[in-house]
Design an enzyme around this catalytic site. Sequence first.
Site, short mmCIF file in Angstrom:
data_model
loop_
_atom_site.label_atom_id
_atom_site.label_comp_id
_atom_site.label_asym_id
_atom_site.label_seq_id
_atom_site.Cartn_x
_atom_site.Cartn_y
_atom_site.Cartn_z
N PHE A 149 0.22 -0.30 3.76
CA PHE A 149 -0.82 -0.95 2.94
C PHE A 149 -0.48 -0.95 1.46
CE2 PHE A 149 -2.22 3.40 2.09
CZ PHE A 149 -2.69 3.30 0.79
N SER A 226 4.03 6.00 6.96
CA SER A 226 4.03 7.46 6.89
C SER A 226 5.09 8.04 7.84
CB SER A 226 2.64 7.99 7.23
OG SER A 226 2.20 7.42 8.43
N CYS A 281 4.83 5.43 -2.83
CA CYS A 281 5.81 6.35 -2.22
C CYS A 281 6.78 6.85 -3.29
CB CYS A 281 6.58 5.66 -1.12
SG CYS A 281 7.57 4.32 -1.74
N GLU A 383 2.12 15.27 1.89
CA GLU A 383 1.88 14.15 0.97
C GLU A 383 0.37 13.93 0.85
OE1 GLU A 383 2.82 10.24 2.59
OE2 GLU A 383 3.66 9.64 0.66
P1 NAD Z 1 0.92 4.07 8.05
O1 NAD Z 1 2.03 4.88 8.64
O2 NAD Z 1 -0.48 4.45 8.39
O3 NAD Z 1 1.07 2.53 8.51
C1 NAD Z 1 2.28 1.83 8.37
C2 NAD Z 1 2.34 0.77 9.46
O4 NAD Z 1 2.33 1.39 10.75
C3 NAD Z 1 1.16 -0.20 9.44
O5 NAD Z 1 1.62 -1.50 9.68
C4 NAD Z 1 0.28 0.31 10.57
O6 NAD Z 1 -0.48 -0.71 11.18
C5 NAD Z 1 1.28 0.87 11.55
N1 NAD Z 1 0.72 1.97 12.34
C6 NAD Z 1 -0.31 2.79 12.00
N2 NAD Z 1 -0.52 3.70 12.97
C7 NAD Z 1 0.40 3.46 13.94
C8 NAD Z 1 0.69 4.09 15.19
N3 NAD Z 1 0.00 5.15 15.63
N4 NAD Z 1 1.71 3.59 15.92
C9 NAD Z 1 2.42 2.54 15.49
N5 NAD Z 1 2.18 1.92 14.30
C10 NAD Z 1 1.18 2.37 13.54
O7 NAD Z 1 1.16 4.04 6.49
P2 NAD Z 1 0.19 3.48 5.35
O8 NAD Z 1 -0.96 4.41 5.21
O9 NAD Z 1 -0.08 2.05 5.56
O10 NAD Z 1 1.14 3.61 4.07
C11 NAD Z 1 1.27 4.77 3.32
C12 NAD Z 1 2.48 5.58 3.73
O11 NAD Z 1 3.66 4.79 3.61
C13 NAD Z 1 2.70 6.79 2.84
O12 NAD Z 1 3.12 7.86 3.64
C14 NAD Z 1 3.83 6.35 1.92
O13 NAD Z 1 4.59 7.37 1.37
C15 NAD Z 1 4.63 5.52 2.84
N6 NAD Z 1 5.48 4.60 2.11
C16 NAD Z 1 6.81 4.84 2.12
C17 NAD Z 1 7.66 4.01 1.43
C18 NAD Z 1 9.12 4.24 1.45
O14 NAD Z 1 9.85 3.32 1.18
N7 NAD Z 1 9.60 5.42 1.77
C19 NAD Z 1 7.15 2.91 0.72
C20 NAD Z 1 5.77 2.69 0.74
C21 NAD Z 1 4.95 3.54 1.45
#
Ligand code: NAD
Length: 499
Positions: A149, A226, A281, A383
């Site tokens: 997101f 995540s 992130c 985090e």
């Molecule tokens: P999230 O892991 O909740 O969701 C990411 C994606 O996974 C979304 O498209 C979501 O629909 C999908 N998803 C959610 N639950 C799932 C499940 N149980 N099984 C399969 N897919 C699932 O992450 P978020 O809250 O949208 O984003 C924030 C996180 O992303 C933070 O941890 C942040 O650090 C990380 N992030 C990392 C980077 C990087 O490049 N390392 C960049 C941006 C964000």
Amino acid sequence: MRQIGHFIDGVNVAGVSGRTSDIYNPNTGEVQAQVTMGTSSELDIAVRSAVKAQAEWAGVNPQKRSRVMFAFKMLVEKHMDDLAHLLSSEHGKVVADSRGDVIRGVDVIEFACGVPHVQKGEFTMGAGPGIDVYSIRKPLGVVAAITPFNFPAMIPMWMFGMAIATGNACILKPSEKDPSVPMRLAELFVEAGGPIGLLNVINGDKEIVDAILTHDDIKAVSFVGSSDIAHYVYHEATKNGKRAQCMGGAKNHGIILPDADMDQAVNDVLGAAFGSAGERCMALPVVVPVGEGTAERFLEKMLPAIENLKIGISTDAEADYGPVVTAAHKAKVKEYIDLAIEEGATLLVDGRDFELQGYEDGYFLGPTLFDNVTPDMTTYKEEIFGPVLQIVRADTFEQALALPSEHQYGNGVAIYTSNGRAAREFADRVEVGMVGINVPIPVPVAYHSFGGWKRSAFGDINQYGMEGLRFYTKTKTVTQRWPEKDEHNGDSAFVIPTF
Ligand code: NAD
């Protein structure tokens, strides 16, 4: 209520599952739209459209592919304001920051416009007698991009920009919290002359992600989110024979050596810790003042700076940061603050009870600052992803170096110092993927590449830049000989040819 479906085969389509997820306005707490949760049969339709489009696209010469990317870049720039406002309305970050989100994505599209050069391949003439060898990079076919997101413009563009420019089709699965900008980008891609079916957007949650991970015609999965989910996606994708790059969470440290320019360090840490309400992130949620008196000098400037922060709605041009993304996320950040107090950290500034007048139902949090945080605390290890800054004091350079190096995450780190030798040694030895020297958020420019270490990234190949090119292509190497007819002696060789 506005309903968001999918973007398949060049058009917006309504979902059929009957299952939806609410999209909030984080400034007011109101539900402003609903997004449909996709099914495996809808994914199948999207993939079929992508397979057809990709077969043709792979044969389009690179300069024509580049021209499509260039037209798309121009169109995104033309719609910059609308995109930034749309992004802010669902994410909550301030509009200026949303522009940055779009611009950093466009940077990758710009790099992707250079595909005729970077996808040229390699050629060796005369590798053996009359023998030439050339290596070319072929696209994989249909690939999937699953995005978080917090950067709903930049991260989709990191992925589909590189994937499409190199000859693939892309199925984009955006976050269900803010899917409108990814949907709009797909519309703009078609408006820019992008072939229909090359970029399809399918919305949904775990169900659609699982369908992606088991779909035979999807050859690679790029994921950002995540860490637990990144690990799951990496494991399942690779188990099913797909190439995968899965970026995860982070806990980035800002190290402040005694000789740092403290004004610069405080300014930078302030923006990097609290900008976008800490939902980056590459945020800096941990600061490590090193040596006697450094923490005191840091606090002397940081405390009044925090006092002056302005929290506002995302369209408030004066606001430094806006609300967090959902009520659930706000509650989670508050729980971490409660836990940090229980764990014995010293609460210096408490943002839990902040309310924005007139927007009492918005998901706002004031800035929070903790001192005397120690490495054994859960709130240090995990985090938080909110406007919370933690101070971990270190006596020596070695202690400061060990903190990010031994942390489970290894995304980014920054060091503040005027000592080039110390900075160089730190950058060389620290166990983290991206390092800033007197730079707070070292997100590499588009022609380098992005990726953390340890639990911040699963897989071997980074996002965008030349690493992105490698991720979305596979190498084919051709060894050729064009002998004259009478050069054949008719003998078979039973030993491996050597030259
Ligand atoms: P999230 O892991 O909740 O969701 C990411 C994606 O996974 C979304 O498209 C979501 O629909 C999908 N998803 C959610 N639950 C799932 C499940 N149980 N099984 C399969 N897919 C699932 O992450 P978020 O809250 O949208 O984003 C924030 C996180 O992303 C933070 O941890 C942040 O650090 C990380 N992030 C990392 C980077 C990087 O490049 N390392 C960049 C941006 C964000």
